[in-house]
Design a protein around this motif. Sequence first.
Motif, PDB file in Angstrom:
ATOM      1  N   GLU A 285       0.860  -1.185   0.000  1.00 45.10           N
ATOM      2  CA  GLU A 285       0.000   0.000   0.000  1.00 45.10           C
ATOM      3  C   GLU A 285       0.893   1.230   0.000  1.00 45.10           C
ATOM      4  OE1 GLU A 285      -2.472   0.442   3.467  1.00 45.10           O
ATOM      5  OE2 GLU A 285      -3.489   2.205   2.668  1.00 45.10           O
ATOM      6  N   TRP A 310       1.486  -5.513   3.015  1.00 45.53           N
ATOM      7  CA  TRP A 310       0.505  -6.399   3.632  1.00 45.53           C
ATOM      8  C   TRP A 310       0.861  -7.864   3.407  1.00 45.53           C
ATOM      9  CZ3 TRP A 310      -2.286  -4.263   7.142  1.00 45.53           C
ATOM     10  CH2 TRP A 310      -2.625  -2.912   7.033  1.00 45.53           C
ATOM     11  N   MET A 320      -5.284  -5.135   9.114  1.00 45.82           N
ATOM     12  CA  MET A 320      -5.570  -3.753   8.729  1.00 45.82           C
ATOM     13  C   MET A 320      -6.447  -3.110   9.814  1.00 45.82           C
ATOM     14  SD  MET A 320      -7.446  -2.452   5.284  1.00 45.82           S
ATOM     15  CE  MET A 320      -9.120  -2.762   5.739  1.00 45.82           C
ATOM     16  N   ASN A 336      -5.671   2.876   8.729  1.00 44.36           N
ATOM     17  CA  ASN A 336      -6.538   2.366   7.658  1.00 44.36           C
ATOM     18  C   ASN A 336      -8.026   2.522   7.943  1.00 44.36           C
ATOM     19  OD1 ASN A 336      -3.862   0.434   7.282  1.00 44.36           O
ATOM     20  ND2 ASN A 336      -4.875   1.005   5.354  1.00 44.36           N
ATOM     21  N   THR A 340      -7.873   0.906   2.448  1.00 47.62           N
ATOM     22  CA  THR A 340      -6.502   1.102   1.978  1.00 47.62           C
ATOM     23  C   THR A 340      -6.468   2.158   0.884  1.00 47.62           C
ATOM     24  OG1 THR A 340      -6.805  -0.688   0.395  1.00 47.62           O
ATOM     25  CG2 THR A 340      -5.768  -1.257   2.489  1.00 47.62           C
ATOM     26  N   LEU A 343      -3.545   0.386  -3.033  1.00 48.04           N
ATOM     27  CA  LEU A 343      -3.128  -0.978  -2.729  1.00 48.04           C
ATOM     28  C   LEU A 343      -2.740  -1.616  -4.065  1.00 48.04           C
ATOM     29  CD1 LEU A 343      -3.252  -3.062  -0.301  1.00 48.04           C
ATOM     30  CD2 LEU A 343      -5.379  -3.859  -1.354  1.00 48.04           C
TER      31      LEU A 343
END
Lengths: 443, 481
Positions: A285, A310, A320, A336, A340, A343
Motif C-alpha cells: 500500500e 501487507w 488492517m 486504515n 486502503t 493498494l
Amino acid sequence: MSNEINAALIKERIEFALDIAKKNNVEAEVSASESIGLSASARMGDVETVEFNNDRSFSITVYKGTQKGAASTNDLHDEAIEKAIKAASSIAGFTGEDKYAGLPDKDLLAWEAKDLDLDHPWDIDSEKAIALAIECEDAARNYDAEISNSEGAAVNSHRGVVVLGNSHGFVQSYSGGRHSISCSVIAGQADAMQRDYAYTLNRISTQLNSAAEVGEEAARKAIKRLNPQAIKSQEVPILFSNEMARSLLGSLMSAINGRSIYHKASFLLDSVGEQLFPEWLNVVEQPHLKQAIGSSAFDGEGTATQDRSWIEGGKLQGYMLDSYSARQLGEKTTGNAGGTRNLELQASNMASFDDLLHEMQTGFYVTEMMGSGANTVTGDYSRGAAGYWVENGVIQHAVDEVTIAGNLRDMYKDIVAVGNDIDLRSSTRSGSVLISKMTLAGK
Amino acid sequence: MIKNSHEQVTQALLSSNGLNDAHLDKALASLLSHSIDGGDLYFQLSQHESWALEDGIVKNGSFNIDQGVGVRAISGEKTGFSYAENISDDALFSATKAARSIAKVGQQQSHKILAAKSSPALYQAINPIDTLSDKEKIALLEKADAVARAEDSRVKQVFANLSSVYEQVLVVATDGTLASDIRPLVRLNVSVIVEENGRREQASSGGGGRYSLQNFIDEDSVVAYAKEAVRQALVNLQAIPAPAGAMPIVLGSGWPGVLLHEAVGHGLEGDFNRKGSSTYSGCIGQQVASPLVTVVDNGTIENRRGSLSVDDEGTPTQNNVLIENGVLKNYMQDKMNAKLMGVAPTGNGRRESYAHLPMPRMTNTYMLAGDSEQAELIASVDKGIYAANFGGGQVDITSGKFVFSASEAYLIENGKITTPVKGATLIGNGPDVMNKISMVGNDLALDTGVGVCGKEGQSVPVGVGQPSLKIDEITVGGTAL
C-alpha cells in the motif's frame, strides 16, 4: 449554490463544533467534506442530461468518556451544528461503556498533512462537457455496423475537499479532484444484444484518454461479446482480467480488516505470518503517491497514512486496523480507517497479458463478474461470470451465463502468474491474475 | 388535533425556510422562461436514526439530518438538473437557472395552477424515531442479543441494528402537480456468527416497514428474527459443497422473489425500454414467461417497505400488472418515459433523494400464487436444489443475464430434501428462466421488509415476494462437479 469550495469556511465550522463540544465537556471528532462538479451525458448524438452537483457532509462523533454517539447535518449554521452535537451527546448518554472507544492516539495523527498534488481543476463548462460526451458516443456508434444501440457517454468532473478535526486540537484537510469520460454501447439485436463499456479516469484532465478512444474501446468490447457459446461444467484455469482481479485484493483486505478479526468473522483469523500466496507475490500500500487516485495523507480519523507491505514473500504481515479495532486487538492503528489507499499487487516476475494467455493454454478468461459471492467468514467464493474461452493460448469465443467457484484460501495459493498490465484507475490496483484451477459451472 | 399532513410538510419544508406559494410560482415561471416541456421542484427533509449492538453492548448510535431541494427541467429526452442543500429563495433561483440551461431561452410559457391533491395515505404520518424511547430501543437490541445467545451455545457473536427514517417530501411541477408525503420507515436486523469445531458461519434475518417501532415489540418480531438468524447459521454449519452445473431448482416463498426483481423487474423499467436496451424491449403482448406466471408491481400495499402513497413525482402509486399468464402487459414508468412512450405514468418515478434524478423504479414486485403444494414441487425433482433463502442479486438488462445468491439451500434427492449445501450463486437468462417455471405454489408470501434496490448509483427501499416455484433448469454455481 456556490461555485467554489470554501475549505476555510469548513475548517472554521469544525473549530466551532469542537468548541461547542468542549463547552459541553465532551470530546469530539468532526469529519466534513464538500464537493462540486458537473456531469453531462449524451445519447444517440444529442445531450441527455446535465447535472450540477454540490454535495456537503458534516459528521460529528462525540465521546462522553467511553460512551459514543454520532450525528450529522448538511446545514452548517450555528444552530444546526449545536443541535447535532446535542443529538450526538444525547445518544452517547445511552450507548454502553466501551473501553476501546475514543479518539485516535494523538501522536499518530497527520499533524502536517502532506500535499499529494491531487487537485487539478479541469477548465470545462457544460457546453464543452456535452460536446466531449457527444464526440465519445459518436466514435462508439460509428465504429462498426454491429453497434445497434447506445446507453450513452458521460463526462464527469468533480473537485472536493475533506476536512477532519478532533478535540486533540487537530484540524487538517486535503483537496482533490477526479475527471472521467465513459461510454456504454450495445452490439447485436433483440435477444442477442450485448453491452459493454469503457472509461478513462484521472486526477489530471490532460492525462485522460481521448473521448474517441474511449468510445471505440466501448464499441470493440461490446462487439467482442457477441455470440457467446455455452461451455460445460468443469475444473479449469481462470484468468482474471486486471479490472476483475482487483476484487481478489478487496476480499483479502476485508478478511484482514481488524473488525472482522476481533469479531472472529474471518477465514484469515490467526493467519499472520502464514504463507497465503506464492512466495514471489507481494501486496503493498502506497498512500502518498503524487496524483494517484487513491492517495490520501490521513485516514478516516486523521491518523497519518503510511507505506505498508501487507503480503511479503506471500506471507501475511499483519491486520488492517483503525484505532478502535487496534485497541480491541491490543495493537496500534495502521492508519486504515476507511480502507486502503493505492493498494497494489506486485510480483517479482510479472508477465505480459499475452504471456498469461499462453501460460494458461486452455481455460476461462474472466472480464465481468456479477453478484456478491465472496464470503469473508468462510472464504467460500461463487460468482456469476462472463468472458472468453481460451485454447492453446488463443481466445476462441465469448462465454456468458457461467459461474466460477472455489475458496479464497485455495485461490490465493493457486495463483500461478500475475500480469504487468496494472490498471491504475482505482485505489486498488492489479494486473491480470492467473489461477491454476477453479470450478466453472455452465451447461 | 393532528395537523393535516400536507400542512405539516409545507410548514417543515417551506414556511420554516421563509418560502411560500409565491416563491414556488416564481421558480416554475423561471424554469418555463426556457423552451422546456416541463420541470419540477422536489423538497425533502429526512431524519435518520440508527443504533447498533455488538459484543452484547449497544456501542454505536447516530442521528442524521439531510435536507435540500432538487430542480429538474425536461425538454424531450433531455434533462437539466441541479440541487441545493439549503432551502431558500436564492438557492431555488440558482438551481432553477442551472437546470433550465438544458434548453434555450424561449417564449415564456404558463404553468398550471398548483392544487394539492390528496392521495389515500398508505401509512401513518408518524415520526418513527419518536415511537420508542432511547431506552426502549436499546432494550430491544439487547433482547435480540439475549434471545440469539440463549438459542444455542454455538452462537459466538450477535450484531443487531435498529434504524428509523422520517422523511417529508413535497413535489411541485409545471403540470400542476402539488403533492406531499410523510414517509416513516423502520428496520430491525439481527446477524449472528456461530462456531463449531473451528468452522464458522454467519447468517442474518430482519424486517421492517412503514410503521412504528412499537410493532417490533407488539409482534415480538425481534424474537423471531433472532431465532431465524441462528437457525440459518446452524444449518450452514452442516452444509456440504454445493453442486456445479445446470439442474432443476425449487425456490422457497417470500424473499426468494428477488428472482423476479432481477430476472424480469429491472428489464421492465420504462427508461430501458424507451431506449430499446432491455431484453424485453418491444415485447408488450408477447409470451415472455410460462403461462403459470403473473407478476405485479404493487406500490399500494399498506405499511410495506416498498409502498408509497405518491411516488417522487407526485403520481399516486398503483397495482401494475407486468406479466399476466406469461404475457407481457406493461412496463413501469415515470413521467418522462411515459410521455416519450405515449403511455400513462404508473407511479414508479422514484429517486434516492433531492440530490438524485428520478427514474422508473420498482415498489413491491411479486408473483401471484398458483395452485400447487410446495411438497408437490419438491416431490417432482429427482436430483436438484431446494433454495429456501437468498442474499442479493444483480442483472444485466441488455443480455438478460441475472444472478442471485442462495444463503440457505439443500439437495433434493429422489423427491426429498436431504443435506444442506453451501451458499452458491445461481445464474440464468431472464426470459429463459421465466419460461422454465413449471410449477407455482399456493403459498404466496411477501418478504419481511429488508430489500434495498440499487440502480445507477441510487438506492431505494423495495419489497419482493413469490410463492414457491419450480424452475426446470438453472445453472448452480457450486464447487462439486
